[in-house]
Enzyme design. Sequence first.
Site: not given
Length: 331
Positions: A66, A68, A90, A119-120, A143
Site C-alpha cells: 500500500h 497510503d 508502513d 489500506e489505512e 508489509e
Amino acid sequence: MGPDPADLDLVRGLVEIPSVSRREGEAVEWLVLRMGERGFRAIVDDAGNAVGEIGGGPFHVVLLGHIDTVPGEIDVRIEGDELVGRGAVDAKGPLAAFVAAATKPVPGVRVTVVGAVEEESPTSKGARHRATLAAPDWCVIGEPSGWDAVTVAYKGRLTLEERVRASRGERGGAERASERLDCRLESIDTGSGDGLFERARLRIGYRVPPGMDSGDLERAASDLAQSDGDTTVVVTTQGKEEPVRTARTSPLARAFARAIVAAGGQTTFKEKSGTSDMNVLFPAWGCPMVAYGPGDSRYDHTPIERLSIRDFARSISVLRGVLSRASDRII
C-alpha cells in the site's frame, strides 16, 4: 551490503511525498513515472492504484503493497543506516523493494507491482478493486515483517460507526455507550449540538481472532442501538475483514525460506495481530500468499518511523531470489 543508489533514491523519493489515505494521487503518479523509467508497463488503474507490469510468460506474480500512510508529518532524512519518515516502514519501504526487485525480469515470469490506495482506511479500496481481477499464481503483500521473516496470518477487523444523540442532562451518552463495548476507540468526533442535546460520532475497531465470527460481534454491537427519548444510539458497520491464515508450507512460503537462507538469514514465520490487504485478497484469490517487507513493525504509525537501509537492500535480494524460484514452477 547497501542498496543500489537508484533504489535508495526510489524509496526516499516515495517517502518524501505525503500520501495520507485517500490523498495518495501525487505519490501514485510519481511512482507510475518511476516504474515507467525502469521498463514497467505502468498505469493508474480505475481505483487509483499505481500499477506496473514487467516481464512475460505463463507464471504470474503480484507484489502488492500500500502506498497510503496514516497522518503525521515526519522530517524525511537519513540518520546513519536509517531512512526516517512517515511511511518508511508502513509500507513504502516494502513497496519500493518490490519495484526494485522486479526491475530485473525473470524469464517466463510476469510480475505486477501494485501500489494500493486506502489500506489505512476501512475501505481498502485498492485491494478490493484488484480482488475483482483474475488470481495470480503467487501473491506477496507488502508489509514490514523484517528482511528475514515472513507473515502468514493476520487477525480480522470489524469497524463500526456509532452515532450518539443524548440529552445534555444525561451523563455523556457517548461515554456510556463506549463503556459497554469491549473494543478500541479509533476516533471520536463531538459536536456542540443545539443547546438541548449533545452529539458524538465514534469509530470503533475490533481485532477479530481466528475462530471468532465477526457477525456475532456485529449482532452484539447492534444491541447498543436504542432510542428512549433522552439518548439515541445508531450503530453501522464501516468495514469488515475476516481473519486469515495461509500455509507456511506453500510453494511461495518455501521459496521465501530458501531465499532468506541464501541471503544469510534464518527464516521466521509470523502471525500478526493487525490486519492487511491479505485479509481482502486471500479470500478472493486463494492462491499461495504471504506478507513480506523490510522494516520493524514496532515503528508503524509512530513519530519515530524509520527503516534500516541495509535491511531494505537485503529484502530486495530475498525478493529477487523468490522471483527466480517462481521460474522453477513453470511446466
